[in-house]
Motif scaffolding. Sequence first.
Motif, mmCIF file in Angstrom:
data_model
loop_
_atom_site.group_PDB
_atom_site.id
_atom_site.type_symbol
_atom_site.label_atom_id
_atom_site.label_comp_id
_atom_site.label_asym_id
_atom_site.label_seq_id
_atom_site.Cartn_x
_atom_site.Cartn_y
_atom_site.Cartn_z
ATOM 1 N N ILE A 15 -2.758 -5.578 -4.513
ATOM 2 C CA ILE A 15 -1.458 -6.131 -4.123
ATOM 3 C C ILE A 15 -0.916 -7.049 -5.215
ATOM 4 C CG2 ILE A 15 -0.315 -7.660 -2.463
ATOM 5 C CD1 ILE A 15 -2.420 -6.596 -0.393
ATOM 6 N N ASN A 29 3.254 4.039 -8.080
ATOM 7 C CA ASN A 29 3.257 2.618 -7.688
ATOM 8 C C ASN A 29 2.577 2.393 -6.343
ATOM 9 O OD1 ASN A 29 4.005 -0.079 -8.504
ATOM 10 N ND2 ASN A 29 5.426 -0.072 -6.773
ATOM 11 N N SER A 30 1.854 3.373 -5.842
ATOM 12 C CA SER A 30 1.108 3.192 -4.596
ATOM 13 C C SER A 30 -0.334 3.634 -4.793
ATOM 14 C CB SER A 30 1.758 3.978 -3.448
ATOM 15 O OG SER A 30 1.702 5.361 -3.693
ATOM 16 N N TYR A 61 1.194 -3.237 -6.313
ATOM 17 C CA TYR A 61 1.107 -1.909 -5.715
ATOM 18 C C TYR A 61 1.361 -1.926 -4.207
ATOM 19 C CZ TYR A 61 -0.861 -0.044 -10.027
ATOM 20 O OH TYR A 61 -1.042 0.342 -11.335
ATOM 21 N N GLN A 62 1.911 -0.832 -3.708
ATOM 22 C CA GLN A 62 1.919 -0.560 -2.280
ATOM 23 C C GLN A 62 0.547 0.011 -1.934
ATOM 24 O OE1 GLN A 62 4.303 -0.762 0.253
ATOM 25 N NE2 GLN A 62 5.601 -1.953 -1.128
ATOM 26 N N VAL A 63 -0.094 -0.548 -0.925
ATOM 27 C CA VAL A 63 -1.464 -0.143 -0.583
ATOM 28 C C VAL A 63 -1.479 0.556 0.772
ATOM 29 C CG1 VAL A 63 -3.818 -0.946 -0.135
ATOM 30 C CG2 VAL A 63 -2.448 -2.037 -1.936
ATOM 31 N N TYR A 64 -2.057 1.748 0.793
ATOM 32 C CA TYR A 64 -2.208 2.529 2.022
ATOM 33 C C TYR A 64 -3.693 2.698 2.300
ATOM 34 C CZ TYR A 64 2.721 3.538 1.382
ATOM 35 O OH TYR A 64 4.078 3.413 1.220
ATOM 36 N N LYS A 69 0.659 -6.924 4.216
ATOM 37 C CA LYS A 69 0.912 -6.265 2.931
ATOM 38 C C LYS A 69 0.169 -4.946 2.757
ATOM 39 C CE LYS A 69 1.903 -10.641 0.621
ATOM 40 N NZ LYS A 69 1.525 -11.574 -0.461
ATOM 41 N N ILE A 70 -0.763 -4.640 3.668
ATOM 42 C CA ILE A 70 -1.496 -3.384 3.588
ATOM 43 C C ILE A 70 -1.010 -2.460 4.703
ATOM 44 C CG2 ILE A 70 -3.754 -2.295 3.873
ATOM 45 C CD1 ILE A 70 -5.023 -4.641 2.505
ATOM 46 N N ASN A 71 -0.657 -1.254 4.336
ATOM 47 C CA ASN A 71 -0.218 -0.261 5.299
ATOM 48 C C ASN A 71 -1.438 0.453 5.868
ATOM 49 O OD1 ASN A 71 2.849 -0.285 4.716
ATOM 50 N ND2 ASN A 71 1.934 -0.036 2.687
#
Length: 264
Positions: A29, A6-7, A33-36, A52-54
């Motif tokens: 997003i 999920n990332s 999804y978790q976004v890195y 929302k973005i790491n």
Amino acid sequence: MKFETNSLFSLWVANPPTNLNYRCWESWINQGYQVYLYCDKHLQLPPKLASKINIILLHTLPPCFSSFFNIEGDFCLQKTDLWRFMMLEKYGGTWLDSDMFLVKRLPHDKIIISSEHSLKSGAFKSKSNLKPNIGVLRFPPNNPFVKAVVKKLMPTTKEDEKSAKTTNQTSKMLKFINMLKTKKWSHMNEYVAEPEVYCAVPWFFAKELFNTDLLEVVNDKYNVAFNNISDQTRAIHLWENIARNKYNIDLNVVKENTMYSTFV
């Protein structure tokens, strides 16, 4: 970074992002999804993305990852190829190029390898309908194939490093593709997706994707259709590098009635 489906992770160094990149990241997003995003310096993201973005700065990573791109912004496309495989080897995860626009969530498969259309006519025509690429990759950590790819791409001497700086991306990608053709790694081809899943618009239509009215687009090139979007399509590769560097397309502008305008 922990392996989970999920990332998503990607890399951004050197040039400022364009609106195209922002739209692609937003599509990730929107799919939940978790976004890195790994960067060489802080990015000034639009407010709707900033929270929302790491953002993970490269200098916070172990030296083998952080020293890849020096403080002056030394950058070449080939380095990102190796870097993504090194990250996948160590941590696992799902890599997306920053010009991948998601239209659906990715499948839950533990391994994903994207592909693009091959030329079906002309001097460089191929017997195969597809060519594996690295726009979308998912592997668990310590995968033997990924380890072998890193070993194949990693410069081991100063001469190798010097050669790598002058070797074009196509030559680098041939090493990856040729590994899939060997007896030892041929079983990995079962994980290679069909082109319409992640690259439904072929790379040789990059200009038409952004510049040409849909009613005027040539139906096919090299015996391959322009629009291969189907129910199986998960993402559209927007071929940012080709559009910007070959055709000088302004990726901050969206022209009406183009294929690009229909989904951004």
